[in-house]
Design a protein around this motif. Structure first.
Motif, PDB file in Angstrom:
ATOM      1  N   LYS A 189       0.804  -1.222   0.000  1.00 53.97           N
ATOM      2  CA  LYS A 189       0.000   0.000   0.000  1.00 53.97           C
ATOM      3  C   LYS A 189       0.838   1.274   0.000  1.00 53.97           C
ATOM      4  O   LYS A 189       0.350   2.333  -0.388  1.00 53.97           O
ATOM      5  CB  LYS A 189      -0.946  -0.014   1.199  1.00 53.97           C
ATOM      6  CG  LYS A 189      -2.016  -1.101   1.099  1.00 53.97           C
ATOM      7  CD  LYS A 189      -2.987  -1.051   2.266  1.00 53.97           C
ATOM      8  CE  LYS A 189      -4.069  -2.111   2.115  1.00 53.97           C
ATOM      9  NZ  LYS A 189      -5.034  -2.087   3.232  1.00 53.97           N
ATOM     10  N   ALA A 190       2.057   1.191   0.454  1.00 57.09           N
ATOM     11  CA  ALA A 190       2.953   2.353   0.431  1.00 57.09           C
ATOM     12  C   ALA A 190       3.611   2.453  -0.950  1.00 57.09           C
ATOM     13  O   ALA A 190       3.518   1.528  -1.764  1.00 57.09           O
ATOM     14  CB  ALA A 190       4.024   2.206   1.512  1.00 57.09           C
ATOM     15  N   PRO A 191       4.259   3.569  -1.258  1.00 52.53           N
ATOM     16  CA  PRO A 191       5.044   3.622  -2.499  1.00 52.53           C
ATOM     17  C   PRO A 191       6.041   2.466  -2.518  1.00 52.53           C
ATOM     18  O   PRO A 191       6.807   2.285  -1.563  1.00 52.53           O
ATOM     19  CB  PRO A 191       5.761   4.970  -2.397  1.00 52.53           C
ATOM     20  CG  PRO A 191       4.884   5.812  -1.521  1.00 52.53           C
ATOM     21  CD  PRO A 191       4.316   4.860  -0.512  1.00 52.53           C
ATOM     22  N   CYS A 192       6.022   1.662  -3.563  1.00 51.68           N
ATOM     23  CA  CYS A 192       6.885   0.486  -3.547  1.00 51.68           C
ATOM     24  C   CYS A 192       7.392   0.127  -4.941  1.00 51.68           C
ATOM     25  O   CYS A 192       6.856   0.577  -5.958  1.00 51.68           O
ATOM     26  CB  CYS A 192       6.184  -0.714  -2.912  1.00 51.68           C
ATOM     27  SG  CYS A 192       4.754  -1.337  -3.812  1.00 51.68           S
ATOM     28  N   ALA A 193       8.440  -0.679  -4.931  1.00 53.33           N
ATOM     29  CA  ALA A 193       9.037  -1.205  -6.163  1.00 53.33           C
ATOM     30  C   ALA A 193       9.157  -2.711  -6.010  1.00 53.33           C
ATOM     31  O   ALA A 193       9.682  -3.196  -5.003  1.00 53.33           O
ATOM     32  CB  ALA A 193      10.402  -0.578  -6.403  1.00 53.33           C
ATOM     33  N   ILE A 194       8.672  -3.443  -6.988  1.00 51.88           N
ATOM     34  CA  ILE A 194       8.760  -4.900  -6.991  1.00 51.88           C
ATOM     35  C   ILE A 194       9.947  -5.312  -7.856  1.00 51.88           C
ATOM     36  O   ILE A 194      10.112  -4.813  -8.975  1.00 51.88           O
ATOM     37  CB  ILE A 194       7.459  -5.526  -7.522  1.00 51.88           C
ATOM     38  CG1 ILE A 194       6.293  -5.183  -6.582  1.00 51.88           C
ATOM     39  CG2 ILE A 194       7.597  -7.039  -7.679  1.00 51.88           C
ATOM     40  CD1 ILE A 194       4.928  -5.546  -7.143  1.00 51.88           C
ATOM     41  N   VAL A 195      10.768  -6.214  -7.336  1.00 51.83           N
ATOM     42  CA  VAL A 195      11.928  -6.701  -8.091  1.00 51.83           C
ATOM     43  C   VAL A 195      11.669  -8.142  -8.520  1.00 51.83           C
ATOM     44  O   VAL A 195      11.328  -8.995  -7.689  1.00 51.83           O
ATOM     45  CB  VAL A 195      13.221  -6.647  -7.254  1.00 51.83           C
ATOM     46  CG1 VAL A 195      14.425  -7.026  -8.124  1.00 51.83           C
ATOM     47  CG2 VAL A 195      13.422  -5.276  -6.634  1.00 51.83           C
ATOM     48  N   MET A 196      11.835  -8.403  -9.813  1.00 51.58           N
ATOM     49  CA  MET A 196      11.755  -9.761 -10.353  1.00 51.58           C
ATOM     50  C   MET A 196      13.127 -10.145 -10.895  1.00 51.58           C
ATOM     51  O   MET A 196      13.832  -9.313 -11.470  1.00 51.58           O
ATOM     52  CB  MET A 196      10.719  -9.844 -11.480  1.00 51.58           C
ATOM     53  CG  MET A 196       9.316  -9.385 -11.102  1.00 51.58           C
ATOM     54  SD  MET A 196       8.539 -10.300  -9.737  1.00 51.58           S
ATOM     55  CE  MET A 196       8.521 -11.970 -10.397  1.00 51.58           C
TER      56      MET A 196
END
Length: 246
Positions: A189-196
């Motif tokens: 829910k917060a500003p986030c970045a997903i790493v794949m």
């Protein structure tokens, strides 16, 4: 549909690099010698351009023109600068969502991920200059044109992008099986970045160590891995679910 521009010949490729064309990959004939070839190799290394040494048969398949042992693909899209884009997104959006791909190499997986990213309102996709899948005609086709809609950023090192995003107030969540924490125990829910991670080796250890959260998908069958584009879609839609209260 717009396709990747191809250039060939040592001098032509050197000129393209000098002109700061968005070169995705350079294919160099294995075993070629000479001062001009040494200059090209030096320039490619200095600019951290994705490159491969290949047999002449590969180059002959890429083009019927006189390639002189070198063929380069110029991206059909324009890449964005990390700092400028992140600053713009953080100012204009309360809860941005970024996606980092740690040396993903398959162009069709890349295209499928771009398509899902557009559908889930990802603000930018960040890839590494060297070792990442290029934006080719196949990437564009698999993305269903989404590659023209989602900003794509190229950086020297993914870890540097991780640190920059964290300094900008963005939490970094890495998708990995090397954790007991499932995706459903992590807040998006917060500003986030997903790493794949890459198809064959996942996310590099240094990026896992730098991440704020690690998360995995529960796998209940005998096969203990998912295609990276499928796994990415699950992560992105979990972010959508949490943010929209579906």
């Amino acid at each position: 549909m717009e396709k990747t521009t191809q250039i060939y010949g040592i001098r032509a490729v050197l000129e393209a690099i000098s002109s700061e064309e968005p070169i995705d990959k350079v294919f160099i004939q294995r075993g070629l010698k000479g001062d001009l070839m040494k200059e090209l190799e030096s320039v490619v290394r200095k600019n951290q351009i994705n490159s491969s040494y290949v047999p002449v048969e590969k180059l002959n398949r890429l083009t019927k023109n006189n390639h002189q042992g070198v063929v380069a693909n110029i991206s059909p899209i324009t890449f964005h600068e990390l700092e400028t884009l992140v600053e713009k997104v953080m100012e204009s959006k309360k809860t941005p969502l970024f996606l980092l791909l740690d040396q993903l190499s398959d162009v069709r997986n890349f295209g499928a991920i771009i398509r899902t990213a557009e559908c889930t309102d990802v603000d930018a996709i960040i890839i590494q200059k060297k070792g990442s899948a290029p934006v080719t005609a196949d990437t564009i086709k698999t993305s269903a044109g989404a590659a023209f809609k989602v900003p794509i950023v190229k950086v020297d090192h993914i870890k540097d992008a991780v640190f920059y995003l964290q300094a900008s107030g963005v939490e970094v969540i890495s998708a990995t099986e090397k954790t007991d924490n499932t995706i459903y125990n992590v807040s998006f829910k917060a500003p986030c970045a997903i790493v794949m991670g890459a198809e064959d080796r996942g996310i590099s250890p240094s990026i896992l160590k730098a991440s704020d959260h690690l998360a995995k998908l529960p796998l209940l069958g005998d096969i203990k891995s998912l295609n990276v584009s499928v796994a990415c879609a699950v992560f992105l839609y979990e972010a959508v679910r949490q943010r929209t209260n579906y």
